[in-house]
Write an enzyme that holds these catalytic residues in place. Structure first.
Site, PDB file in Angstrom:
ATOM      1  N   LYS A 118     -12.219  -8.222  -6.464  1.00 18.52           N
ATOM      2  CA  LYS A 118     -11.123  -8.503  -5.630  1.00 18.52           C
ATOM      3  C   LYS A 118     -11.337  -9.037  -4.179  1.00 18.52           C
ATOM      4  O   LYS A 118     -10.695  -9.893  -3.731  1.00 18.52           O
ATOM      5  CB  LYS A 118     -10.180  -7.186  -5.625  1.00 18.52           C
ATOM      6  CG  LYS A 118      -8.885  -7.260  -4.762  1.00 18.52           C
ATOM      7  CD  LYS A 118      -8.299  -5.995  -4.453  1.00 18.52           C
ATOM      8  CE  LYS A 118      -7.250  -6.238  -3.542  1.00 18.52           C
ATOM      9  NZ  LYS A 118      -6.407  -4.967  -3.013  1.00 18.52           N
ATOM     10  N   LYS A 125     -12.337  -6.884   7.148  1.00 17.66           N
ATOM     11  CA  LYS A 125     -12.763  -6.176   6.012  1.00 17.66           C
ATOM     12  C   LYS A 125     -13.363  -7.185   4.811  1.00 17.66           C
ATOM     13  O   LYS A 125     -14.544  -6.795   4.309  1.00 17.66           O
ATOM     14  CB  LYS A 125     -11.385  -5.711   5.445  1.00 17.66           C
ATOM     15  CG  LYS A 125     -11.282  -5.244   3.922  1.00 17.66           C
ATOM     16  CD  LYS A 125     -11.775  -4.102   3.760  1.00 17.66           C
ATOM     17  CE  LYS A 125     -11.838  -3.616   2.209  1.00 17.66           C
ATOM     18  NZ  LYS A 125     -12.225  -2.269   1.818  1.00 17.66           N
TER      19      LYS A 125
HETATM   20  P1  NAD Z   1      -4.016   2.451  -6.754  1.00 17.21           P
HETATM   21  O1  NAD Z   1      -3.625   1.355  -7.722  1.00 17.21           O
HETATM   22  O2  NAD Z   1      -4.806   3.525  -7.112  1.00 17.21           O
HETATM   23  O3  NAD Z   1      -2.564   2.697  -5.965  1.00 17.21           O
HETATM   24  C1  NAD Z   1      -1.523   1.768  -5.734  1.00 17.21           C
HETATM   25  C2  NAD Z   1      -0.618   2.643  -5.788  1.00 17.21           C
HETATM   26  O4  NAD Z   1       0.678   1.905  -5.141  1.00 17.21           O
HETATM   27  C3  NAD Z   1       0.104   3.231  -7.170  1.00 17.21           C
HETATM   28  O5  NAD Z   1       0.079   4.393  -7.086  1.00 17.21           O
HETATM   29  C4  NAD Z   1       1.408   2.242  -7.610  1.00 17.21           C
HETATM   30  O6  NAD Z   1       2.258   3.072  -8.382  1.00 17.21           O
HETATM   31  C5  NAD Z   1       1.719   2.126  -6.033  1.00 17.21           C
HETATM   32  N1  NAD Z   1       2.718   1.068  -5.921  1.00 17.21           N
HETATM   33  C6  NAD Z   1       2.671  -0.273  -6.538  1.00 17.21           C
HETATM   34  N2  NAD Z   1       3.669  -1.210  -5.912  1.00 17.21           N
HETATM   35  C7  NAD Z   1       4.365  -0.246  -5.279  1.00 17.21           C
HETATM   36  C8  NAD Z   1       5.590  -0.518  -4.649  1.00 17.21           C
HETATM   37  N3  NAD Z   1       6.339  -1.761  -4.540  1.00 17.21           N
HETATM   38  N4  NAD Z   1       6.239   0.505  -4.180  1.00 17.21           N
HETATM   39  C9  NAD Z   1       5.829   1.878  -4.024  1.00 17.21           C
HETATM   40  N5  NAD Z   1       4.276   2.125  -4.672  1.00 17.21           N
HETATM   41  C10 NAD Z   1       3.927   1.178  -5.378  1.00 17.21           C
HETATM   42  O7  NAD Z   1      -4.915   1.703  -5.523  1.00 17.21           O
HETATM   43  P2  NAD Z   1      -5.871   2.257  -4.431  1.00 17.21           P
HETATM   44  O8  NAD Z   1      -7.386   2.453  -5.121  1.00 17.21           O
HETATM   45  O9  NAD Z   1      -5.264   3.473  -3.838  1.00 17.21           O
HETATM   46  O10 NAD Z   1      -6.032   1.081  -3.411  1.00 17.21           O
HETATM   47  C11 NAD Z   1      -5.070   0.890  -2.595  1.00 17.21           C
HETATM   48  C12 NAD Z   1      -5.438  -0.014  -1.656  1.00 17.21           C
HETATM   49  O11 NAD Z   1      -6.762   0.134  -0.960  1.00 17.21           O
HETATM   50  C13 NAD Z   1      -5.632  -1.583  -2.391  1.00 17.21           C
HETATM   51  O12 NAD Z   1      -5.278  -2.614  -1.582  1.00 17.21           O
HETATM   52  C14 NAD Z   1      -7.406  -1.572  -2.378  1.00 17.21           C
HETATM   53  O13 NAD Z   1      -7.879  -2.855  -2.361  1.00 17.21           O
HETATM   54  C15 NAD Z   1      -7.656  -0.825  -1.201  1.00 17.21           C
HETATM   55  N6  NAD Z   1      -9.045  -0.211  -1.109  1.00 17.21           N
HETATM   56  C16 NAD Z   1      -9.349   0.855  -2.161  1.00 17.21           C
HETATM   57  C17 NAD Z   1     -10.476   1.374  -2.158  1.00 17.21           C
HETATM   58  C18 NAD Z   1     -10.913   2.303  -3.298  1.00 17.21           C
HETATM   59  O14 NAD Z   1     -11.941   2.597  -3.104  1.00 17.21           O
HETATM   60  N7  NAD Z   1      -9.891   2.583  -4.412  1.00 17.21           N
HETATM   61  C19 NAD Z   1     -11.285   1.319  -1.003  1.00 17.21           C
HETATM   62  C20 NAD Z   1     -10.933   0.559  -0.054  1.00 17.21           C
HETATM   63  C21 NAD Z   1      -9.769  -0.135  -0.028  1.00 17.21           C
END
Ligand code: NAD
Length: 299
Positions: free
Chosen positions: A246, A171
């Site tokens: 990030k 990734k």
């Molecule tokens: P986000 O911030 O929208 O969602 C993360 C969620 O995790 C939040 O709802 C938060 O409340 C929850 N959370 C945090 N700590 C927690 C815990 N201890 N227990 C339960 N829930 C908890 O983030 P996202 O955009 O959904 O991204 C998630 C992952 O996917 C990240 O690692 C990001 O780098 C990766 N990612 C994101 C994208 C994108 O386009 N958004 C694309 C590829 C990968």
């Protein structure tokens, strides 16, 4: 059909969990945000108001969390997973996190008797909702085989990248290359324009010549040639510069640990850090174009 505990129902996790519900699984949904849990309950999941009070056994735990410390706290802290989760339960972490944490958490889980794979994704919110993500999976081959049917319900491509942590390696290396190629594409289009060559003509030539790359043909950072690209909507994401930063920071941390020189990766990180300090990291990562042509909004 299986019973799944899904933790982390943000931008990505919510769509992924809904696709598991649609595939017929019994999905128990938890997030620190009660609103996020309620939304999943509306989509047919069983709400989990608190992990501590969750009493059931499940076949699989899936996490989709912001970063390494969140993942470590769920899988390794005493207040993490519910005590009712039985040995042998499959753990799948889909978050993008640092390689070291992925390997440490995965190894610890395996030692305690839980099969574990790191399975970060490529593709954004639309792919999470549409079930078209690409998964890059690290872990033992037998654990990969166990995880694959669940990943197939959330994605269209599922690759085994090797042992624990190699999903994260794939990734961050892919996204470092993407960041570098996007910056190069922005520079080329900006220079062409400055020298009197319009974006469409340059695109027609370069997209069939040796400068061709995904950043140009699928995501052109100059407005015009690729209608769906964020450049045609003032660089609204898409894939935000903050998310790219990030991943580039994760790549730089890993490069230092591995003593692997990545001079262009380091430059790319610095350019996206400039977007961050300009308060412009909410723009799409192709918004480097705005940095080059001086059209970023003033703070
Ligand atoms: P986000 O911030 O929208 O969602 C993360 C969620 O995790 C939040 O709802 C938060 O409340 C929850 N959370 C945090 N700590 C927690 C815990 N201890 N227990 C339960 N829930 C908890 O983030 P996202 O955009 O959904 O991204 C998630 C992952 O996917 C990240 O690692 C990001 O780098 C990766 N990612 C994101 C994208 C994108 O386009 N958004 C694309 C590829 C990968």
């Amino acid at each position: 059909m299986s019973s799944i505990l899904f933790i982390g129902l943000g931008n990505m996790g919510s769509g992924m969990a809904v696709n598991l519900v649609k595939a017929g699984h019994d999905v128990h949904a938890f997030d620190l945000s009660a609103d996020a849990v309620a939304k999943l309950a509306d989509e047919g999941a069983t709400p989990v108001p608190s992990l501590k009070d969750f009493k059931g056994a499940v076949d699989v735990v899936i996490t989709m969390l912001p970063a390494g410390p969140h993942v470590a706290s769920v899988y390794t802290s005493p207040d993490g997973l519910p005590s009712s989760i039985e040995k042998g339960t499959l753990f799948i972490d889909c978050s993008t996190i640092d390689v070291q944490t992925a390997r440490a958490v995965g190894t610890g889980a395996k030692e305690r008797g839980f099969p574990f794979v790191d399975a970060p994704v490529s593709g954004g919110v639309a792919a999470a909702q549409g079930g078209t993500l690409t998964f890059m999976v690290g872990g033992e081959a037998s654990d990969f085989e166990k995880a694959k049917p669940y990943l197939d319900s959330m994605g269209k491509n599922v690759f085994h990248a090797g042992p624990l942590g190699n999903g994260q390696v794939a990734k961050i290396c892919n996204n470092m290359l993407l960041g570098i190629s996007m910056i190069g594409t922005c520079e080329a289009f900006h220079l062409a324009e400055k020298l009197g060559l319009d974006a469409q003509t340059f695109f027609d030539i370069s997209s069939t010549a040796s400068g061709q790359c995904w950043s140009m043909t699928s995501y052109c950072p100059a407005p015009g040639p690729v209608p769906n690209a964020p450049s045609n909507r003032d660089y609204q994401p898409g894939f935000a510069a903050a998310m790219m930063l990030k991943d580039l920071r994760l790549a730089q941390d890993a490069a230092k640990t591995a003593k692997a020189p990545t001079p262009l990766g380091a430059h790319a990180e610095q350019l996206y850090a400039l977007m961050e300090s300009a308060g412009a990291d909410g723009f799409d990562f192709s918004g480097v174009m705005k940095l080059l042509d001086g059209s970023l909004p003033k703070n």
